[in-house]
Design a protein around this motif. Sequence first.
Motif, short mmCIF file in Angstrom:
data_model
loop_
_atom_site.label_atom_id
_atom_site.label_comp_id
_atom_site.label_asym_id
_atom_site.label_seq_id
_atom_site.Cartn_x
_atom_site.Cartn_y
_atom_site.Cartn_z
N UNK A 68 24.48 -9.17 29.94
CA UNK A 68 23.31 -8.10 29.44
C UNK A 68 22.70 -8.64 28.30
N UNK A 69 23.46 -9.24 27.26
CA UNK A 69 22.75 -9.43 26.05
C UNK A 69 21.69 -10.61 26.14
N UNK A 70 21.98 -11.58 27.12
CA UNK A 70 21.28 -12.71 27.54
C UNK A 70 20.09 -12.04 28.22
N UNK A 71 20.39 -11.28 29.19
CA UNK A 71 19.20 -10.86 29.89
C UNK A 71 18.10 -9.96 28.98
N UNK A 90 19.82 -3.15 20.76
CA UNK A 90 20.12 -4.35 20.03
C UNK A 90 19.26 -5.50 20.57
N UNK A 91 19.86 -5.82 21.75
CA UNK A 91 19.42 -7.23 22.36
C UNK A 91 17.84 -7.30 22.55
N UNK A 92 17.35 -6.09 22.97
CA UNK A 92 16.06 -6.01 23.54
C UNK A 92 15.10 -5.32 22.57
N UNK A 93 15.21 -3.92 22.54
CA UNK A 93 14.22 -3.30 21.60
C UNK A 93 14.25 -3.73 20.27
N UNK A 114 21.02 -14.68 17.87
CA UNK A 114 21.85 -14.43 18.76
C UNK A 114 23.32 -14.07 18.38
N UNK A 115 23.51 -14.94 17.33
CA UNK A 115 24.81 -14.49 16.89
C UNK A 115 24.71 -13.40 15.96
N UNK A 120 20.40 -12.01 9.04
CA UNK A 120 19.92 -11.16 10.14
C UNK A 120 20.58 -10.07 10.37
N UNK A 121 21.84 -10.05 10.39
CA UNK A 121 22.75 -8.82 10.24
C UNK A 121 22.78 -7.92 9.20
#
Length: 241
Positions: A141-144, A63-66, A99-100, A9-10
């Motif tokens: 913030x990452x979780x949200x 990164x986490x959302x878009x 997630x990682x 994934x990375x």
Amino acid sequence: MVLAQAGAEIRSMLRNGEQLLLTMIIPVLLLVGFSAAPLVDVGGGSRVDFMTPGVLALAVMSTAFTGQAIATGFERRYGVLKRLGATPLSRTGLMLAKTLAVVAVEIIQVVVLSGVAIALGWRPANSPLAVVSLILLILLGTAAFSGLGLLMAGTLRAEATLAGANLVYLVLLGCGGVVFPLSKFPESVRPVLEALPISALTGGLRSVLTDGAGLPLAAVAILAAWAVVSLLITSRTFRWE
């Protein structure tokens, strides 16, 4: 298996031109451009001190959302998620690997952006409490944002996710306190803007890193609420096919 998938994934995220643009290039350009030139009235104080926490929050969102929403949406459309979910790596393991991967990329972002900001004259608070608060705010913030991204990717078509994620990115960039102080907006809309996850993350990071304040409980509460609600809804509505 989880670590192997996380590594894949990375690599996929860093090789993707659009992902790289969102996660690294745009935040760096915003940081340098708005810190070096008086394009925005930040209300006094150092421009780089104001911009850096906001750009760090923007990097987390990108990164986490878009990025995650767009990538997951197209993986669902082309059946990649369905195939991966049928492998020995369980669906829970796949989500953990994603997630990682997000957290790993965010660590790279924080290191790069902090290095650029320090070169521009940024001097953040570096007390143990500031470091702990920074880690907690980024994780929340990452979780949200992950919850919101997966909610969009798991319910909308890939093309709609692509358009919607980029639109939300631009709206939150302009209205989330990243570039323009929330004090510049009308008082009637300010409470709504302050309740956004990007505003909470930006304000929390700014109070910790720039002002040297303690743990911002209001920002923590807002981010935790967004994380719980978005992840709960996602767990009940996400479609793998």
